[in-house]
Enzyme design. Structure first.
Site, mmCIF file in Angstrom:
data_model
loop_
_atom_site.group_PDB
_atom_site.id
_atom_site.type_symbol
_atom_site.label_atom_id
_atom_site.label_comp_id
_atom_site.label_asym_id
_atom_site.label_seq_id
_atom_site.Cartn_x
_atom_site.Cartn_y
_atom_site.Cartn_z
ATOM 1 C CD GLN A 70 0.997 -11.442 1.092
ATOM 2 O OE1 GLN A 70 0.600 -12.551 0.618
ATOM 3 N NE2 GLN A 70 1.317 -11.434 2.214
ATOM 4 C CB SER A 71 -2.857 -6.507 -0.004
ATOM 5 O OG SER A 71 -2.709 -4.956 0.196
ATOM 6 C CG ASP A 126 9.723 13.154 -0.105
ATOM 7 O OD1 ASP A 126 8.821 12.690 0.023
ATOM 8 O OD2 ASP A 126 10.819 13.842 0.492
ATOM 9 C CE LYS A 128 4.008 12.231 3.456
ATOM 10 N NZ LYS A 128 4.374 11.080 4.644
ATOM 11 C CG ASN A 149 -0.964 -1.874 -0.178
ATOM 12 O OD1 ASN A 149 -0.226 -1.423 -0.738
ATOM 13 N ND2 ASN A 149 -0.763 -2.633 0.715
ATOM 14 C CG PHE A 150 -0.201 4.687 1.094
ATOM 15 C CD1 PHE A 150 1.116 4.205 1.341
ATOM 16 C CD2 PHE A 150 -0.506 5.290 -0.099
ATOM 17 C CE1 PHE A 150 2.087 4.465 0.421
ATOM 18 C CE2 PHE A 150 0.779 5.590 -0.982
ATOM 19 C CZ PHE A 150 2.032 5.065 -0.636
ATOM 20 N NE ARG A 157 -1.702 10.923 7.186
ATOM 21 C CZ ARG A 157 -2.419 9.809 7.347
ATOM 22 N NH1 ARG A 157 -3.733 10.121 7.622
ATOM 23 N NH2 ARG A 157 -2.101 8.624 7.224
ATOM 24 C CE LYS A 189 -0.781 2.922 10.245
ATOM 25 N NZ LYS A 189 0.672 3.381 10.053
ATOM 26 C CD GLU A 192 -3.513 -13.024 5.131
ATOM 27 O OE1 GLU A 192 -2.908 -12.505 4.144
ATOM 28 O OE2 GLU A 192 -4.361 -13.623 5.311
ATOM 29 C CG ASP A 221 -1.720 -9.264 3.152
ATOM 30 O OD1 ASP A 221 -2.424 -8.343 3.589
ATOM 31 O OD2 ASP A 221 -0.568 -9.717 3.842
ATOM 32 N N GLY A 300 -18.118 -29.172 1.399
ATOM 33 C CA GLY A 300 -19.349 -29.373 0.731
ATOM 34 C C GLY A 300 -20.118 -30.462 1.202
ATOM 35 N N GLY A 301 -20.934 -30.970 0.576
ATOM 36 C CA GLY A 301 -21.733 -32.043 1.069
ATOM 37 C C GLY A 301 -21.253 -32.996 0.976
HETATM 38 N N1 COA Z 1 7.193 9.501 -0.133
HETATM 39 C C1 COA Z 1 7.029 10.020 0.844
HETATM 40 N N2 COA Z 1 6.324 9.551 1.648
HETATM 41 C C2 COA Z 1 5.938 8.266 1.809
HETATM 42 C C3 COA Z 1 5.985 7.624 0.307
HETATM 43 C C4 COA Z 1 6.774 8.246 -0.437
HETATM 44 N N3 COA Z 1 7.052 7.722 -1.630
HETATM 45 N N4 COA Z 1 5.244 6.254 0.362
HETATM 46 C C5 COA Z 1 4.585 6.112 1.587
HETATM 47 N N5 COA Z 1 4.927 7.204 2.218
HETATM 48 C C6 COA Z 1 4.470 7.713 3.651
HETATM 49 C C7 COA Z 1 2.849 7.773 3.646
HETATM 50 O O1 COA Z 1 2.729 9.029 3.048
HETATM 51 C C8 COA Z 1 2.758 7.692 5.198
HETATM 52 O O2 COA Z 1 2.899 8.885 5.958
HETATM 53 P P1 COA Z 1 1.933 9.620 6.685
HETATM 54 O O3 COA Z 1 1.136 8.529 7.606
HETATM 55 O O4 COA Z 1 2.634 10.512 7.447
HETATM 56 O O5 COA Z 1 0.959 10.064 5.947
HETATM 57 C C9 COA Z 1 3.670 6.639 5.550
HETATM 58 O O6 COA Z 1 4.893 6.590 4.475
HETATM 59 C C10 COA Z 1 3.412 5.138 6.091
HETATM 60 O O7 COA Z 1 2.224 4.850 5.302
HETATM 61 P P2 COA Z 1 1.481 3.756 5.938
HETATM 62 O O8 COA Z 1 0.625 2.944 4.820
HETATM 63 O O9 COA Z 1 0.756 4.135 7.274
HETATM 64 O O10 COA Z 1 2.385 2.501 6.331
HETATM 65 P P3 COA Z 1 2.632 1.569 7.667
HETATM 66 O O11 COA Z 1 3.716 0.974 7.685
HETATM 67 O O12 COA Z 1 2.459 2.454 9.004
HETATM 68 O O13 COA Z 1 1.128 0.588 7.778
HETATM 69 C C11 COA Z 1 -0.066 -0.814 6.571
HETATM 70 C C12 COA Z 1 1.294 -0.585 6.827
HETATM 71 C C13 COA Z 1 0.072 -2.333 5.794
HETATM 72 C C14 COA Z 1 -0.777 -1.587 7.933
HETATM 73 C C15 COA Z 1 -1.037 0.080 6.035
HETATM 74 O O14 COA Z 1 -0.252 0.556 4.982
HETATM 75 C C16 COA Z 1 -2.509 -0.362 5.791
HETATM 76 O O15 COA Z 1 -3.067 -0.534 6.818
HETATM 77 N N6 COA Z 1 -2.666 -0.652 4.391
HETATM 78 C C17 COA Z 1 -3.932 -0.738 3.867
HETATM 79 C C18 COA Z 1 -4.419 -2.484 4.406
HETATM 80 C C19 COA Z 1 -3.211 -3.334 3.622
HETATM 81 O O16 COA Z 1 -3.017 -3.181 2.486
HETATM 82 N N7 COA Z 1 -2.679 -4.153 4.601
HETATM 83 C C20 COA Z 1 -2.050 -5.316 4.231
HETATM 84 C C21 COA Z 1 -0.718 -5.113 3.880
HETATM 85 S S1 COA Z 1 -0.023 -6.538 3.244
#
Ligand code: COA
Length: 479
Positions: A70-71, A126, A128, A149-150, A157, A189, A192, A221, A300-301
Site C-alpha cells: 500500500q505505501s 524477474d 534476479k 518499498n521493499f 540484494r 519489516k 500499517e 501506509d 485544538g483549543g
Molecule cells: N523479481 C525477483 N524478486 C523480487 C521481485 C522481482 N520482480 N520483486 C520482489 N522480489 C523479492 C525481493 O527481492 C525480496 O527478496 P529477498 O528478500 O530474497 O532479497 C522478496 O521479493 C520479498 O520482498 P520483501 O519486501 O521482503 O517482501 P515481504 O512480503 O517479505 O515484506 C513488507 C513486505 C511490506 C513487510 C516489506 O516489504 C517492508 O517492510 N517494506 C517497507 C515498509 C513498507 O512499505 N511497509 C508497508 C507496506 S504497505
C-alpha cells in the site's frame, strides 16, 4: 522477404517512439538565475491553451515503480494521476501480493490492488535473472525516479545499490519507504499498525480507560506514500537546478509522527501544567507523565465531542461531532434552548465552562438526539456552529457531491467489472486527473520493451525465451 518489411517498419516505429519518449524525459532544463525582481526569467510564456488541456503536471516524468502493498503504490498512483508514466515492475506469475489479497471476485485482481494502482502500466520482470537485469538496466537509464518499498536491504540484494543506479543514470531519484529510519529498528519489516504504534498515534488514540487504539485511516501506509510523493516532486524540482538525482527516504514511523505532531506539542505542554482542553482536566483526573488518550476530545483549543443523534439506538453512525467554539457559544445556547447560559457567569466564558464540559455536552446531546445528524448539520451551520455528521462508508459511497468532484469514481475493469474508488484528492486546475483502471499483471510488457526501451524483435525474443519475464514453469518450481 515480404514478411520482413512490416517487421522492420515496426522496429523503426518503436525506435522513433523510444527516442521521442526519451526526449520528453530530458526536456527539463536548468533554470537561469532569478532576475532583480526575484522572479525566474526562464519560464515559458503562459500557455494559451484552455486550462486542463496543456498536458499534466508531471507529463514527461517516467517512474520505475518497484512498489508493492500500500505505501509505495499510494505514492506512485498519485504521481500517475499527475501525469507521470508509471511503469510498475512485478514479479512474473505473482505480481504485487495484493492482487490476490482480500479477493471479492474469484480470479480477478482484488479491490486492494485495483484501488491503489490506477493509471499505471505493468511489466513482469524477474530481477534476479540476468536478462531481467538487462531490462531493468534499460529502465533505469530511461526513468527519472525509482520508487520502492521493499524490506530493508532487498533492493541492494537485487544488485540495485545507489552506486549502481547512480552510475547508470546520475539523474535518477531513488525514493524509498521503510518502516523506520536509521537507528535500532532500521532492519525491521513494518506494516500499517506497527507504524501507527511506533509513531505515537496509537498511544494517543482511544479512551483513557481503554487500551491504545489504531485508526482505520491508513496513516502509516497511505500517509507515508503521500509524504514520499512530495519528497519526489521536490527532488525533481531540485534536479532541474542541480542536474542530479538524490535519495528520498520516508520512514513510516516519521510519517505517522508528523501527522501526530500536535501530540508531541502536548507532551511538552504537559510538563508545564495540565492540558486544560482535555476533558480529563474538567473531570478532575490528574495527568501522568505522557500525553494521555483523549477519546473524542477536539485536537485544538476548542472543546468538542461526539454526540448521539436521532436514530442512534439502531444506526451505529447516527452521531455528530459538535464543537463548542467560543465565538459560537451564544448561537449554541439559543439552538439548544439554553439562552440563559449566555449570561450566566458559570457558563458565559470558555474558562468557566472547562470544568463542566461533560455536563454541557450531555445537555447539548439532549438536543442533538431530537434531530438527525443531517438536521443538526443544517441547523448549526446556518448559525456558524462547527459540527460534522459521522458519515458511514455507505453514505460516502452514495454521496452525489463526492461523485461530482471526482473524489469518488466508478471505474470499469475487464475482469472484475465496475467498482468504486477514491479519485485524486488533490485537485489541480490545469492538470485534471482521469482515473484509469489498474493494469493486469504484465499487461504492458511488450509495449514497454519495444516502445519505451527500444528493444529489437530478436532482443525481445531472446529476453522472453530466457524466462526472465515469465513465471517459472511448474516442473522448474517443483525442482
Ligand atoms: N523479481 C525477483 N524478486 C523480487 C521481485 C522481482 N520482480 N520483486 C520482489 N522480489 C523479492 C525481493 O527481492 C525480496 O527478496 P529477498 O528478500 O530474497 O532479497 C522478496 O521479493 C520479498 O520482498 P520483501 O519486501 O521482503 O517482501 P515481504 O512480503 O517479505 O515484506 C513488507 C513486505 C511490506 C513487510 C516489506 O516489504 C517492508 O517492510 N517494506 C517497507 C515498509 C513498507 O512499505 N511497509 C508497508 C507496506 S504497505
Amino acid at each position: 522477404m515480404a514478411k520482413k518489411k512490416p517487421q522492420k517498419a515496426k522496429q523503426a516505429k518503436a525506435k522513433t517512439a523510444a527516442k521521442k519518449s526519451a526526449r520528453k524525459v530530458l526536456k527539463f532544463t536548468a533554470p537561469k538565475k532569478a532576475n532583480g525582481n526575484g522572479k525566474s526569467n526562464n519560464l515559458p510564456k503562459p500557455s494559451s491553451k484552455p486550462y486542463g488541456q496543456d498536458g499534466k503536471a508531471l507529463t514527461g516524468v517516467r517512474i520505475l515503480d518497484f512498489t508493492h502493498v500500500q505505501s509505495g503504490p499510494t505514492c506512485t498512483q498519485l504521481l500517475a494521476w499527475f501525469g507521470a508514466d508509471v511503469i510498475k515492475v512485478e514479479r512474473p506469475g505473482v505480481g504485487d501480493i495484493t492482487r490476490g489479497q482480500l479477493r471479492d471476485v474469484p480470479g480477478a485482481d482484488s479491490l486492494y490492488f485495483t484501488m491503489l494502482n490506477h493509471n499505471k502500466r505493468s511489466i513482469t520482470i524477474d530481477s534476479k535473472h540476468p536478462q531481467g537485469m538487462r531490462v531493468l538496466n534499460a529502465l533505469i537509464k530511461t526513468c527519472d525516479v525509482l520508487v520502492e518499498n521493499f524490506a530493508p536491504g532487498a533492493l541492494d540484494r537485487m544488485g540495485l545499490t545507489w552506486d549502481y543506479i547512480h552510475k547508470l543514470n546520475p539523474r535518477m531519484i531513488v525514493a524509498s519507504v521503510k518502516g523506520f529510519g536509521p537507528g535500532p529498528y532500521e532492519d525491521c519489516k513494518v506494516y500499517e499498525n506497527v507504524a501507527q504504534c511506533a509513531g505515537g498515534s496509537a498511544s494517543t488514540t482511544g479512551f483513557r480507560e481503554g487500551p491504545p487504539l489504531v485508526t482505520g485511516a491508513q496513516i502509516g501506509d497511505s500517509g507515508t506514500g503521500l509524504h514520499l510523493a512530495l519528497g519526489i516532486v521536490s527532488a525533481l524540482y531540485q534536479r532541474i537546478r542541480s542536474g542530479r538525482g538524490q535519495k528520498v527516504l520516508c520512514a513510516m514511523q516519521d510519517g505517522v509522527l508528523n501527522l501526530a505532531r500536535v501530540k508531541l506539542r502536548d507532551q511538552q505542554r504537559i510538563a508545564k501544567g495540565p492540558l486544560t482542553e482535555y476533558s480529563q482536566y474538567g473531570e478532575g483526573v490528574p495527568f501522568g507523565k505522557a500525553v494521555p488518550r483523549a477519546g473524542n476530545d477536539s485536537g485544538g483549543g476548542q472543546p468538542g465531542w461526539i454526540l448521539k443523534c436521532k436514530g442512534w439506538e439502531s444506526d451505529p453512525d447516527a452521531y455528530t461531532y459538535f464543537i463548542t467554539q467560543a465565538p459560537a457559544w451564544g448561537a449554541i445556547c439559543d439552538v439548544i434552548g439554553k439562552p440563559e447560559w449566555k449570561t450566566d457567569p458559570d457558563y458565559a466564558t470558555p474558562k468557566a465552562r472547562l470544568p463542566k464540559l461533560k455536563a454541557i455536552f450531555a445537555t447539548i446531546e439532549q438536543w442533538t438526539m431530537t434531530k438527525t445528524k443531517f438536521e443538526v448539520m443544517d441547523i448549526c451551520n446556518a448559525v456558524d456552529i462547527p459540527v460534522g455528521p459521522i458519515l458511514s462508508m455507505k453514505e460516502i459511497a452514495e454521496d452525489e457531491s463526492l461523485r461530482k468532484t471526482g473524489t469518488v469514481v466508478e471505474v470499469d475493469h475487464p475482469t472484475r467489472g465496475k467498482y468504486l474508488s477514491v479519485g485524486n484528492p488533490i485537485k489541480l486546475s490545469d492538470s485534471i486527473s482521469e482515473v484509469k483502471r489498474s493494469p493486469l499483471l504484465g499487461e504492458h510488457t511488450d509495449e514497454i520493451l519495444t516502445d519505451v526501451l527500444g528493444f529489437k524483435a530478436n532482443e525481445v525474443a531472446e529476453i522472453k525465451n530466457s524466462g526472465a519475464l515469465s513465471a517459472p514453469k511448474k516442473e522448474e518450481k517443483a525442482a
